[in-house]
Design a protein around this motif. Structure first.
Motif, PDB file in Angstrom:
ATOM      1  N   ARG A 146       0.900  -1.270   0.009  1.00 13.75           N
ATOM      2  CA  ARG A 146       0.022  -0.034  -0.002  1.00 13.75           C
ATOM      3  C   ARG A 146       0.729   1.227  -0.009  1.00 13.75           C
ATOM      4  O   ARG A 146       0.297   2.462  -0.246  1.00 13.75           O
ATOM      5  CB  ARG A 146      -0.963  -0.001   1.105  1.00 13.75           C
ATOM      6  N   TYR A 147       2.157   1.245   0.326  1.00 15.32           N
ATOM      7  CA  TYR A 147       3.029   2.419   0.305  1.00 15.32           C
ATOM      8  C   TYR A 147       4.427   2.121   0.363  1.00 15.32           C
ATOM      9  O   TYR A 147       4.714   0.936   0.965  1.00 15.32           O
ATOM     10  CB  TYR A 147       2.463   3.217   1.935  1.00 15.32           C
ATOM     11  N   ASP A 148       5.211   3.074   0.034  1.00 13.46           N
ATOM     12  CA  ASP A 148       6.550   2.690  -0.098  1.00 13.46           C
ATOM     13  C   ASP A 148       7.309   3.193   1.161  1.00 13.46           C
ATOM     14  O   ASP A 148       7.907   4.480   1.005  1.00 13.46           O
ATOM     15  CB  ASP A 148       7.249   3.467  -1.467  1.00 13.46           C
ATOM     16  N   PHE A 149       7.340   2.336   2.061  1.00 12.13           N
ATOM     17  CA  PHE A 149       7.940   2.950   3.450  1.00 12.13           C
ATOM     18  C   PHE A 149       9.529   2.916   3.339  1.00 12.13           C
ATOM     19  O   PHE A 149       9.963   1.995   2.763  1.00 12.13           O
ATOM     20  CB  PHE A 149       7.426   2.081   4.382  1.00 12.13           C
ATOM     21  N   ALA A 150      10.138   3.907   3.985  1.00 13.65           N
ATOM     22  CA  ALA A 150      11.491   4.010   4.023  1.00 13.65           C
ATOM     23  C   ALA A 150      12.085   2.854   4.965  1.00 13.65           C
ATOM     24  O   ALA A 150      12.901   2.210   4.749  1.00 13.65           O
ATOM     25  CB  ALA A 150      11.839   5.242   4.869  1.00 13.65           C
ATOM     26  N   GLU A 151      11.424   2.524   6.147  1.00 15.01           N
ATOM     27  CA  GLU A 151      11.532   1.354   6.967  1.00 15.01           C
ATOM     28  C   GLU A 151      10.449   0.594   7.469  1.00 15.01           C
ATOM     29  O   GLU A 151       9.397   1.444   7.560  1.00 15.01           O
ATOM     30  CB  GLU A 151      12.373   2.043   8.015  1.00 15.01           C
ATOM     31  N   ILE A 152      10.497  -0.415   7.810  1.00 14.07           N
ATOM     32  CA  ILE A 152       9.655  -0.906   8.304  1.00 14.07           C
ATOM     33  C   ILE A 152      10.124  -1.914   9.935  1.00 14.07           C
ATOM     34  O   ILE A 152      11.013  -2.546   9.631  1.00 14.07           O
ATOM     35  CB  ILE A 152       8.911  -2.131   7.725  1.00 14.07           C
ATOM     36  N   VAL A 153       9.600  -1.350  10.835  1.00 12.57           N
ATOM     37  CA  VAL A 153      10.036  -1.709  12.174  1.00 12.57           C
ATOM     38  C   VAL A 153       9.109  -2.299  13.190  1.00 12.57           C
ATOM     39  O   VAL A 153       8.128  -1.345  13.673  1.00 12.57           O
ATOM     40  CB  VAL A 153      10.906  -0.538  12.836  1.00 12.57           C
ATOM     41  N   PRO A 154       9.242  -3.593  13.494  1.00  6.79           N
ATOM     42  CA  PRO A 154       8.106  -3.924  14.506  1.00  6.79           C
ATOM     43  C   PRO A 154       8.787  -3.763  15.917  1.00  6.79           C
ATOM     44  O   PRO A 154      10.028  -4.025  16.091  1.00  6.79           O
ATOM     45  CB  PRO A 154       8.124  -5.562  14.135  1.00  6.79           C
ATOM     46  N   ILE A 155       7.772  -3.395  16.816  1.00  9.51           N
ATOM     47  CA  ILE A 155       8.087  -3.099  18.221  1.00  9.51           C
ATOM     48  C   ILE A 155       7.207  -3.469  18.986  1.00  9.51           C
ATOM     49  O   ILE A 155       6.034  -3.654  18.969  1.00  9.51           O
ATOM     50  CB  ILE A 155       8.509  -1.649  18.501  1.00  9.51           C
ATOM     51  N   SER A 156       7.620  -3.544  20.381  1.00  7.19           N
ATOM     52  CA  SER A 156       6.546  -3.668  21.610  1.00  7.19           C
ATOM     53  C   SER A 156       6.865  -2.145  22.150  1.00  7.19           C
ATOM     54  O   SER A 156       8.008  -2.406  23.058  1.00  7.19           O
ATOM     55  CB  SER A 156       6.620  -4.684  22.511  1.00  7.19           C
ATOM     56  N   ALA A 157       6.164  -1.387  22.144  1.00 10.45           N
ATOM     57  CA  ALA A 157       6.333  -0.240  23.173  1.00 10.45           C
ATOM     58  C   ALA A 157       6.220  -0.480  24.406  1.00 10.45           C
ATOM     59  O   ALA A 157       6.916   0.295  25.299  1.00 10.45           O
ATOM     60  CB  ALA A 157       5.238   0.845  22.798  1.00 10.45           C
ATOM     61  N   LEU A 158       5.364  -1.159  24.685  1.00 12.40           N
ATOM     62  CA  LEU A 158       4.848  -1.672  26.220  1.00 12.40           C
ATOM     63  C   LEU A 158       6.207  -2.396  26.855  1.00 12.40           C
ATOM     64  O   LEU A 158       6.437  -2.123  27.856  1.00 12.40           O
ATOM     65  CB  LEU A 158       3.805  -2.607  26.220  1.00 12.40           C
ATOM     66  N   GLN A 159       6.732  -3.367  26.229  1.00 13.80           N
ATOM     67  CA  GLN A 159       7.916  -4.076  26.849  1.00 13.80           C
ATOM     68  C   GLN A 159       9.255  -3.761  26.301  1.00 13.80           C
ATOM     69  O   GLN A 159      10.031  -4.068  26.763  1.00 13.80           O
ATOM     70  CB  GLN A 159       7.493  -5.598  26.224  1.00 13.80           C
ATOM     71  N   ASN A 162      12.821  -4.019  20.866  1.00 14.37           N
ATOM     72  CA  ASN A 162      13.117  -3.428  19.435  1.00 14.37           C
ATOM     73  C   ASN A 162      12.982  -1.977  19.288  1.00 14.37           C
ATOM     74  O   ASN A 162      13.350  -1.363  18.327  1.00 14.37           O
ATOM     75  CB  ASN A 162      12.448  -4.214  18.289  1.00 14.37           C
ATOM     76  N   VAL A 163      12.895  -1.291  20.406  1.00 16.53           N
ATOM     77  CA  VAL A 163      12.610   0.286  20.659  1.00 16.53           C
ATOM     78  C   VAL A 163      13.993   0.864  20.381  1.00 16.53           C
ATOM     79  O   VAL A 163      14.116   1.837  19.639  1.00 16.53           O
ATOM     80  CB  VAL A 163      11.894   0.564  21.968  1.00 16.53           C
ATOM     81  N   GLU A 164      15.066   0.394  20.915  1.00 16.75           N
ATOM     82  CA  GLU A 164      16.557   0.958  20.943  1.00 16.75           C
ATOM     83  C   GLU A 164      16.801   0.908  19.352  1.00 16.75           C
ATOM     84  O   GLU A 164      17.413   1.705  18.975  1.00 16.75           O
ATOM     85  CB  GLU A 164      17.512   0.105  21.687  1.00 16.75           C
ATOM     86  N   ASN A 165      16.491  -0.284  18.621  1.00 15.83           N
ATOM     87  CA  ASN A 165      16.984  -0.327  17.196  1.00 15.83           C
ATOM     88  C   ASN A 165      16.159   0.836  16.536  1.00 15.83           C
ATOM     89  O   ASN A 165      16.650   1.387  15.628  1.00 15.83           O
ATOM     90  CB  ASN A 165      16.589  -1.839  16.631  1.00 15.83           C
ATOM     91  N   LEU A 166      15.010   0.846  16.839  1.00  9.87           N
ATOM     92  CA  LEU A 166      14.127   1.844  16.031  1.00  9.87           C
ATOM     93  C   LEU A 166      14.824   3.561  16.417  1.00  9.87           C
ATOM     94  O   LEU A 166      14.882   4.015  15.185  1.00  9.87           O
ATOM     95  CB  LEU A 166      12.604   1.720  16.679  1.00  9.87           C
ATOM     96  N   LEU A 167      15.454   3.575  17.261  1.00  6.53           N
ATOM     97  CA  LEU A 167      15.720   4.917  17.574  1.00  6.53           C
ATOM     98  C   LEU A 167      17.190   5.075  16.934  1.00  6.53           C
ATOM     99  O   LEU A 167      17.434   5.973  16.381  1.00  6.53           O
ATOM    100  CB  LEU A 167      16.296   5.058  19.410  1.00  6.53           C
ATOM    101  N   VAL A 168      17.951   4.012  16.678  1.00  6.14           N
ATOM    102  CA  VAL A 168      19.099   4.049  16.063  1.00  6.14           C
ATOM    103  C   VAL A 168      18.904   4.421  14.540  1.00  6.14           C
ATOM    104  O   VAL A 168      19.387   4.990  13.836  1.00  6.14           O
ATOM    105  CB  VAL A 168      20.150   2.685  16.226  1.00  6.14           C
ATOM    106  N   THR A 169      17.946   3.455  14.024  1.00  3.72           N
ATOM    107  CA  THR A 169      17.202   3.658  12.652  1.00  3.72           C
ATOM    108  C   THR A 169      16.742   5.291  12.391  1.00  3.72           C
ATOM    109  O   THR A 169      17.119   5.720  11.439  1.00  3.72           O
ATOM    110  CB  THR A 169      16.255   2.823  12.286  1.00  3.72           C
TER     111      THR A 169
END
Ligand code: GDP
Ligand code: MG
Ligand code: K
Length: 302
Positions: A146-159, A162-169
């Motif tokens: 549906r869209y040409d995303f620059a990045e696709i990052v799965p996370i759990s904000a609650l737990q 992968n949040v650290e990886n999202l911040l680095v990206t």
């Protein structure tokens, strides 16, 4: 504004997504302070709240945009306009979705809104803790087409997964720039707005479904108590649309309003680092949402 250090990155990141996907939870985790208001009711966040994350090599200024949805009334139109303007000004857009929900009408609406916007868009798939890992690929595919995303990052904000990886990206997408804010500053919003949101949050929590999210809280006064120098006097008015809602917010012999006051006062004392005397009023103003001329009075601005 401080001078630009060589290689230092800074910029603005807008968080968008349907209500309850976890935008505030993410912000609170990243900034580590209760600046965005969490609630299980949709659209708790109406104005944008900025959180600033400063590290040795980057500064990220997060914008928690109001719930983007098809407007049903003038306030909705107004919110949408604010959000659209915001999306053109930022360096990265974080489009957050809930891994538990299928791509729905709300997401379609946002994707249509993003069409033609040159800002890089991250698809952030939140709540991965709540699904089976095998489901992830299918979710990614459904959005990818549906869209040409620059990045696709799965996370759990609650737990925190992968949040650290999202911040680095995210940092990789920011331009070189100055530290806009002092390192110890987490929000540039006037305390007035945060206080009104804290009070509104308590009313919504304590009244459950009886009171719509459309209530407003106006801060009438924040002043040092003249008689008691180490106390701050805060006066606020809770604005509802109907007499029956006024009755609910006040409660039997004022019990509910008293509880709102007790809980809100504790949070405001934490925020201001001072003892607080909180005075609450409830006022009925019929149909305030549709009176665009009143928006300014309630602190909404273009
Ligand atoms: P917002 O409306 O997008 O700001 O959503 P909130 O941050 O208020 O979160 C809505 C609800 O989803 C809350 O009950 C959160 O606890 C829950 N939530 C947020 N992130 C996660 C997550 O990563 N996993 C799970 N299981 N629940 C989450
Ligand atoms: Mg929110
Ligand atoms: K919410």
């Amino acid at each position: 504004m401080q001078e630009t250090k060589n290689g230092y990155k800074s910029g603005f990141i807008s968080i968008i997504g349907r209500p309850n996907v976890g935008k505030s939870t993410f912000l609170n985790r990243v900034i580590g302070q209760k600046i965005a208001i969490m609630s299980d009711k949709p659209q708790t966040t109406r104005n944008k709240v900025q959180g600033v994350l400063t590290t040795d090599d980057s500064q990220m200024i997060f914008i928690d945009t109001p719930g983007i949805h098809k407007p049903k009334h003038k306030l909705g139109d107004f919110m949408l306009k604010v959000s659209k303007n915001t999306l053109r000004e930022v360096d990265v857009i974080m489009f957050m979705v809930n891994a538990e929900q299928k791509l729905g009408k709300g997401d379609e609406f946002i994707l249509e809104m993003l069409a033609g916007n040159p800002t890089p868009v991250f698809l952030v798939i939140n709540k991965i803790d709540a699904i089976h890992p095998d489901e992830l690929m299918g979710i990614i595919e459904s959005y990818k087409e549906r869209y040409d995303f620059a990045e696709i990052v799965p996370i759990s904000a609650l737990q925190g997964n992968n949040v650290e990886n999202l911040l680095v990206t995210l940092a990789k997408y920011l331009p070189e720039g100055p530290q806009y804010y002092p390192a110890d500053q987490v929000t540039d919003h006037p305390e007035r707005f945060i206080i009104s949101e804290l009070i509104r949050e308590k009313v919504l929590h304590l009244t459950r479904e009886e009171i719509p999210h459309s209530i407003a809280v106006v801060i009438d006064k924040i002043r040092r108590d003249e008689e008691n120098e180490d106390k701050i006097h805060v006066a606020a008015t809770i604005i509802v649309e109907r007499d029956s809602q006024k009755g609910i917010v006040i409660g039997k012999r004022g019990a509910l309003l008293k509880e709102v006051g007790t809980r809100a006062r504790k949070d405001i004392e934490m925020l201001l680092g001072s003892k607080v005397y909180l005075e609450l009023w409830v006022k009925v103003q019929k149909d305030w949402r549709n009176k665009a001329t009143h928006l300014r009075d309630f602190g909404f601005r273009d």
